[in-house]
Design an enzyme around this catalytic site. Structure first.
Site, PDB file in Angstrom:
ATOM      1  CD1 TRP A 140      35.902  62.296  52.859  1.00 12.52           C
ATOM      2  CD2 TRP A 140      33.673  62.214  52.799  1.00 12.52           C
ATOM      3  NE1 TRP A 140      35.542  61.420  51.856  1.00 12.52           N
ATOM      4  CE2 TRP A 140      34.184  61.354  51.803  1.00 12.52           C
ATOM      5  CE3 TRP A 140      32.291  62.324  52.952  1.00 12.52           C
ATOM      6  CZ2 TRP A 140      33.356  60.612  50.959  1.00 12.52           C
ATOM      7  CZ3 TRP A 140      31.478  61.587  52.106  1.00 12.52           C
ATOM      8  CH2 TRP A 140      32.005  60.751  51.122  1.00 12.52           C
ATOM      9  CG  MET A 141      36.923  57.377  56.561  1.00 13.31           C
ATOM     10  SD  MET A 141      37.072  56.442  58.100  1.00 13.31           S
ATOM     11  CE  MET A 141      35.455  55.701  58.205  1.00 13.31           C
ATOM     12  CG  ASP A 143      38.809  54.554  49.154  1.00 11.20           C
ATOM     13  OD1 ASP A 143      37.635  54.912  49.108  1.00 11.20           O
ATOM     14  OD2 ASP A 143      39.536  54.509  48.159  1.00 11.20           O
ATOM     15  CD1 TRP A 167      36.508  61.897  48.593  1.00  8.14           C
ATOM     16  CD2 TRP A 167      36.733  63.636  47.209  1.00  8.14           C
ATOM     17  NE1 TRP A 167      37.680  61.720  47.888  1.00  8.14           N
ATOM     18  CE2 TRP A 167      37.842  62.771  47.025  1.00  8.14           C
ATOM     19  CE3 TRP A 167      36.678  64.791  46.445  1.00  8.14           C
ATOM     20  CZ2 TRP A 167      38.863  63.028  46.106  1.00  8.14           C
ATOM     21  CZ3 TRP A 167      37.698  65.052  45.536  1.00  8.14           C
ATOM     22  CH2 TRP A 167      38.769  64.170  45.375  1.00  8.14           C
ATOM     23  CD  GLU A 313      37.475  54.144  42.241  1.00  8.74           C
ATOM     24  OE1 GLU A 313      37.637  55.292  41.833  1.00  8.74           O
ATOM     25  OE2 GLU A 313      36.648  53.853  43.125  1.00  8.74           O
TER      26      GLU A 313
HETATM   27  C1  FRU Z   1      37.752  54.934  45.794  1.00  8.02           C
HETATM   28  C2  FRU Z   1      38.582  56.126  45.391  1.00  8.02           C
HETATM   29  C3  FRU Z   1      39.983  55.696  45.062  1.00  8.02           C
HETATM   30  C4  FRU Z   1      40.772  56.934  45.309  1.00  8.02           C
HETATM   31  C5  FRU Z   1      40.056  57.519  46.495  1.00  8.02           C
HETATM   32  C6  FRU Z   1      40.066  59.017  46.520  1.00  8.02           C
HETATM   33  O1  FRU Z   1      36.694  55.235  46.628  1.00  8.02           O
HETATM   34  O2  FRU Z   1      37.971  56.783  44.323  1.00  8.02           O
HETATM   35  O3  FRU Z   1      40.128  55.179  43.761  1.00  8.02           O
HETATM   36  O4  FRU Z   1      42.110  56.669  45.584  1.00  8.02           O
HETATM   37  O5  FRU Z   1      38.740  57.062  46.445  1.00  8.02           O
HETATM   38  O6  FRU Z   1      39.580  59.494  47.728  1.00  8.02           O
END
Ligand code: FRU
Length: 594
Positions: A140-141, A143, A167, A313
């Site tokens: 999974w990928m 950000d 995730w 974020e």
């Molecule tokens: C954004 C987020 C960030 C966090 C990351 C966790 O997509 O929710 O805020 O650092 O993903 O994977």
């Protein structure tokens, strides 16, 4: 038996793996002489099992894996090479279970299918794996993280789960490229520690050794996400391959959720600046520092500004010239989930001034500006230290509404094409971000075909296109209602793009584009303001195995959508509604797969 447990059945596997079902939810796996990898069978519909890895009775690592019960979807490699020669490796596995008998825990199909191997096969098995977008080989990928450029190499880190295609287990995966097109998979760069898993952040090159880790050291700042979210520092003295945790971490601790730090050097004040998403407060905090270790909170921006409908974020803050003027402006990027007008997650930004401590927005609080008006563009941030003053960004090409459900398994998620940021004045006098494909992408062009579209009416005209292509259409939609560009396949599926010349809107409709029913939020129609005086221009479209990105050739609008056609699109149909249009020239380039 070496392990003193009151086990029921004690099957011995492959001579070196022993499995001890202890209770309905607890199993021990003892590995006497590990090969490089233990291949763990995954069933995506299962809940996570928690696996503690024990050496000499101490927990050295914990991972969460959706261990297979009745069906194996794929395997993931647990790398045991670091523990070779250190005695038996014991996995203490806790599975959520409604089973009442320890005997039944041994029925989990994963125990029968555990294997060891010195290799893990990453050969592509996916119909929808992009041919020229960045993806992880497996897992999974989300950000993109920590991107920096140094010595001719573009470094791209990303939120990565190496133990499944949903995730979980956040680490920083790592890829490198010398041309922003061909990406090389590198070993995982930063892994979880006692402060928590490794969420988003960024890297800078410390040219003046302000932190004391050495001149030109690469310094990462990221969120350690455990019981709380705190900001951790790590440094690398091998150009970002491996990082050493700074023991003074956390260097910033907030009492409510704060994450995704993004730092840069501010030359006028000769200080480091860090922007931190104060997620639930819907504001960006701004800190300064002289040494990257001690940070002072200077200000916060955002309360009441732009979209407030989700958590804030992944910030970014940079200065850019405004095209055609002597002016420069600052852009504060604010990714938000949910709350985008397209539904789900999206990237808004604010244009204004920054004095080294405070960001002031030029626009009224109710103004929302979006970097990309498609459904699949999130967590976009820029490379630090990019050459020639470039502001190059990349985004995660998915949406939290359905990212975990898209129809791929071996891997999940790709990044957008890299894009160059600029600023321009729109016809309404507002200042907007422009996005154009990075110039390196032209290197992907193979065979070229030029069509003359000429006059276009409601019947339309069709042009053959290869599966992987870049299409540039010179259009004039002044004398029609909507000029449509439709990607079609043999299965009758259609992906429709349109120029609405009256509303000056660009539209994407993927409701009939192929597979859509894996999520109620996937079928969508999105609209972008074109920020153009006229309905004449050039549209630049990139089609990959599961995505379409359409750019105004001057970057005044861009839209990114995932698509899952059951067969490749083979034709571009151009047609006009309510009047006639022109498509003088249509250039089609076959793009070379990596
Ligand atoms: C954004 C987020 C960030 C966090 C990351 C966790 O997509 O929710 O805020 O650092 O993903 O994977």
């Amino acid at each position: 038996m070496a392990i003193g447990v009151c086990a029921t059945a004690l099957p011995t596997m492959a001579g070196t793996l022993e499995v001890y079902p202890l209770s309905a939810s607890n199993t021990l796996v003892k590995i006497i002489d590990p090969e490089k990898y233990l291949l763990l069978p995954v069933q995506e519909s299962m809940p996570d099992s928690k696996i503690d890895i024990l050496i000499d009775g101490q927990i050295v690592k914990t991972v969460n894996v959706r261990l297979a019960d009745s069906k194996q979807d794929y395997t993931v490699p647990l790398d045991l090479s670091a523990y070779k020669g250190k005695g038996p490796v014991i996995l203490n596995v806790i599975s959520e279970s409604d089973r009442t008998h320890s005997r039944n825990a041994s029925d989990f199909s994963c125990w029968k299918n555990l294997t060891m191997s010195d290799t893990f096969d990453v050969t592509n098995r996916e119909k929808y794996r992009p041919a020229y977008h960045h993806t992880p080989d497996y897992g999974w990928m989300n950000d993109p993280n920590g991107m920096f450029y140094k010595d001719g190499v573009w470094h791209l880190y990303y939120q990565y789960n190496p133990y499944g295609s949903k995730w979980q287990n956040m680490t920083w995966g790592h890829s490198t490229s010398t041309d922003l097109v061909n990406w090389k998979a590198e070993p995982i760069a930063i892994e979880a520690n006692g402060l928590g898993s490794v969420f988003s952040g960024n890297c800078v090159v410390d040219k003046e050794n302000t932190a004391g880790f050495g001149k030109d050291a690469v310094i990462a700042m990221y969120t350690s996400a455990g019981a709380s979210q705190v900001q951790s520092l790590a440094h690398s003295d091998d150009n970002g391959k491996t990082f050493h945790f700074y023991n003074g971490s956390p260097v910033i601790a907030n009492s409510t959720e704060a994450r995704d730090p993004n730092m840069f050097w501010h030359e006028p004040t000769r200080k480091w600046v860090l922007v931190l998403a104060h997620a639930l407060e819907k504001e960006m905090q701004i800190y300064t520092s002289s040494d990257l270790k001690h940070w002072t909170l200077e200000s916060a921006f955002g309360k009441g500004y732009g979209s407030q409908d989700g958590v804030w974020e992944c910030p970014d803050l940079f200065e850019l010239p405004v095209a055609g003027t002597d002016e420069k402006k600052w852009v504060l990027v604010c990714n938000i989930n949910p709350g985008s007008p397209m539904g789900g997650s999206g990237t808004q930004y604010f244009v204004g001034d920054f004095d080294g401590k405070t960001f002031t927005c030029d626009d009224a609080p109710e103004v929302s500006k979006w970097m990309d008006y498609g459904k699949d563009h999130y967590a976009t941030v820029s490379w630090s230290n990019a050459p020639e003053g470039r502001r190059t960004v990349i985004g995660w090409m998915s949406n939290w509404q359905y990212a975990n459900e898209v129809p791929t398994m071996q891997f999940r998620s790709a990044n957008t094409l890299p894009r160059e940021m600029g600023l321009f004045k729109g016809p309404d006098g507002g200042i907007y971000l422009s996005s154009t494909p990075s110039p390196e992408l032209k290197e992907m062009r193979g065979a070229k075909k030029i069509y003359k579209g000429g006059s276009i009416n409601s019947k339309g005209k069709e042009f053959a296109i290869p599966e992987l292509c870049e299409i540039i259409v010179d259009y004039d939609a002044t004398n029609c209602g909507t000029l449509e560009f439709t990607l079609c396949n043999e299965a009758g599926e259609e992906f429709v793009m349109g120029i609405d010349s009256k509303r000056k809107e660009f539209v994407m409709d993927r409701t009939k584009s192929g597979l859509t029913d894996f999520s109620a939020d996937f079928a969508s129609v999105t609209k972008a303001p074109m920020h153009r005086e006229s309905a004449k221009g050039k549209l630049r479209i990139y089609v990959d195995k599961c995505s379409v990105e359409a750019f105004d050739s001057e970057g005044r609008f861009v839209m990114t959508d995932l698509v899952f056609p059951t067969q490749p699109y083979t034709k571009l149909k151009i047609s006009a509604r309510d009047g006639k249009a022109k498509a003088e020239k249509i250039e089609v380039y076959t793009l070379k797969a990596k």
